[in-house]
Design a protein around this motif. Structure first.
Motif, PDB file in Angstrom:
ATOM      1  N   LYS A 144       0.824  -1.203   0.000  1.00  0.00           N
ATOM      2  CA  LYS A 144       0.000   0.000   0.000  1.00  0.00           C
ATOM      3  C   LYS A 144       0.864   1.261   0.000  1.00  0.00           C
ATOM      4  N   ILE A 145       1.928   1.244   0.775  1.00  0.00           N
ATOM      5  CA  ILE A 145       2.857   2.379   0.784  1.00  0.00           C
ATOM      6  C   ILE A 145       3.486   2.535  -0.598  1.00  0.00           C
ATOM      7  N   TYR A 146       3.941   1.439  -1.142  1.00  0.00           N
ATOM      8  CA  TYR A 146       4.582   1.414  -2.460  1.00  0.00           C
ATOM      9  C   TYR A 146       3.649   2.007  -3.518  1.00  0.00           C
ATOM     10  N   ASP A 147       2.405   1.546  -3.542  1.00  0.00           N
ATOM     11  CA  ASP A 147       1.443   2.027  -4.535  1.00  0.00           C
ATOM     12  C   ASP A 147       1.246   3.531  -4.446  1.00  0.00           C
ATOM     13  N   ASN A 148       1.198   4.047  -3.238  1.00  0.00           N
ATOM     14  CA  ASN A 148       1.014   5.494  -3.073  1.00  0.00           C
ATOM     15  C   ASN A 148       2.227   6.277  -3.575  1.00  0.00           C
ATOM     16  N   TYR A 149       3.417   5.781  -3.302  1.00  0.00           N
ATOM     17  CA  TYR A 149       4.610   6.466  -3.807  1.00  0.00           C
ATOM     18  C   TYR A 149       4.689   6.413  -5.337  1.00  0.00           C
ATOM     19  N   ILE A 150       4.293   5.306  -5.916  1.00  0.00           N
ATOM     20  CA  ILE A 150       4.279   5.199  -7.381  1.00  0.00           C
ATOM     21  C   ILE A 150       3.270   6.196  -7.964  1.00  0.00           C
ATOM     22  N   ASP A 151       2.098   6.305  -7.337  1.00  0.00           N
ATOM     23  CA  ASP A 151       1.105   7.282  -7.794  1.00  0.00           C
ATOM     24  C   ASP A 151       1.648   8.708  -7.692  1.00  0.00           C
ATOM     25  N   ILE A 152       2.353   9.010  -6.609  1.00  0.00           N
ATOM     26  CA  ILE A 152       2.956  10.337  -6.448  1.00  0.00           C
ATOM     27  C   ILE A 152       3.950  10.596  -7.572  1.00  0.00           C
ATOM     28  N   LEU A 153       4.764   9.607  -7.885  1.00  0.00           N
ATOM     29  CA  LEU A 153       5.727   9.743  -8.983  1.00  0.00           C
ATOM     30  C   LEU A 153       5.007  10.045 -10.294  1.00  0.00           C
ATOM     31  N   ASN A 154       3.965   9.292 -10.583  1.00  0.00           N
ATOM     32  CA  ASN A 154       3.249   9.490 -11.842  1.00  0.00           C
ATOM     33  C   ASN A 154       2.543  10.841 -11.895  1.00  0.00           C
ATOM     34  N   TYR A 155       1.897  11.259 -10.813  1.00  0.00           N
ATOM     35  CA  TYR A 155       1.265  12.586 -10.820  1.00  0.00           C
ATOM     36  C   TYR A 155       2.312  13.685 -10.964  1.00  0.00           C
ATOM     37  N   SER A 156       3.475  13.492 -10.386  1.00  0.00           N
ATOM     38  CA  SER A 156       4.555  14.472 -10.545  1.00  0.00           C
ATOM     39  C   SER A 156       4.979  14.580 -12.007  1.00  0.00           C
ATOM     40  N   ILE A 157       5.041  13.459 -12.681  1.00  0.00           N
ATOM     41  CA  ILE A 157       5.399  13.476 -14.104  1.00  0.00           C
ATOM     42  C   ILE A 157       4.307  14.157 -14.916  1.00  0.00           C
ATOM     43  N   PHE A 158       3.046  13.888 -14.604  1.00  0.00           N
ATOM     44  CA  PHE A 158       1.945  14.572 -15.301  1.00  0.00           C
ATOM     45  C   PHE A 158       2.055  16.089 -15.119  1.00  0.00           C
ATOM     46  N   ILE A 159       2.365  16.522 -13.913  1.00  0.00           N
ATOM     47  CA  ILE A 159       2.524  17.958 -13.655  1.00  0.00           C
ATOM     48  C   ILE A 159       3.656  18.522 -14.503  1.00  0.00           C
ATOM     49  N   LEU A 160       4.785  17.825 -14.539  1.00  0.00           N
ATOM     50  CA  LEU A 160       5.912  18.293 -15.351  1.00  0.00           C
ATOM     51  C   LEU A 160       5.535  18.388 -16.825  1.00  0.00           C
ATOM     52  N   MET A 161       4.761  17.423 -17.308  1.00  0.00           N
ATOM     53  CA  MET A 161       4.339  17.445 -18.721  1.00  0.00           C
ATOM     54  C   MET A 161       3.409  18.629 -18.969  1.00  0.00           C
ATOM     55  N   LYS A 162       2.516  18.917 -18.039  1.00  0.00           N
ATOM     56  CA  LYS A 162       1.577  20.023 -18.222  1.00  0.00           C
ATOM     57  C   LYS A 162       2.263  21.385 -18.165  1.00  0.00           C
ATOM     58  N   ILE A 163       3.222  21.551 -17.270  1.00  0.00           N
ATOM     59  CA  ILE A 163       3.878  22.857 -17.167  1.00  0.00           C
ATOM     60  C   ILE A 163       4.886  23.077 -18.293  1.00  0.00           C
ATOM     61  N   GLU A 164       5.279  22.010 -18.962  1.00  0.00           N
ATOM     62  CA  GLU A 164       6.217  22.132 -20.075  1.00  0.00           C
ATOM     63  C   GLU A 164       5.562  22.744 -21.309  1.00  0.00           C
TER      64      GLU A 164
END
Length: 85
Positions: free
Chosen positions: A64-84
């Motif tokens: 469960k901890i792992y899944d949440n960190y992976i989701d955080i990583l992916n949302y961070s990448i989405f944010i980077l793609m949007k601000i680019e």
């Protein structure tokens, strides 16, 4: 394993999960506001903190901890793609 092996392993897992969820949610991230994505990241961080406080009572704690960190990583990448753009 060295740090590069771990980095490759976790980014591959994150990408696999992102592709699956992106298909399931029909690329919802594209229409989300940055503030909403940041809110989701914060929510996941608070969830992780709560799980860490109660880890003895949580079944499959690590997963469960792992899944949440992976989701955080992916949302961070989405944010980077949007601000680019």
């Amino acid at each position: 394993k060295n740090i590069y092996n771990y980095y490759d392993l976790y980014t591959k897992k994150a990408k696999f999960l992102m592709i699956k969820k992106n298909f399931d949610y029909e690329e919802a991230w594209k229409i989300m506001e940055l503030s909403s994505m940041k809110d989701i990241i914060l929510q996941k961080l608070f969830r992780i903190q709560n799980m860490e406080k109660n880890f003895l009572n949580i079944k499959n704690f690590y997963e469960k901890i792992y899944d949440n960190y992976i989701d955080i990583l992916n949302y961070s990448i989405f944010i980077l793609m949007k601000i680019e753009k």
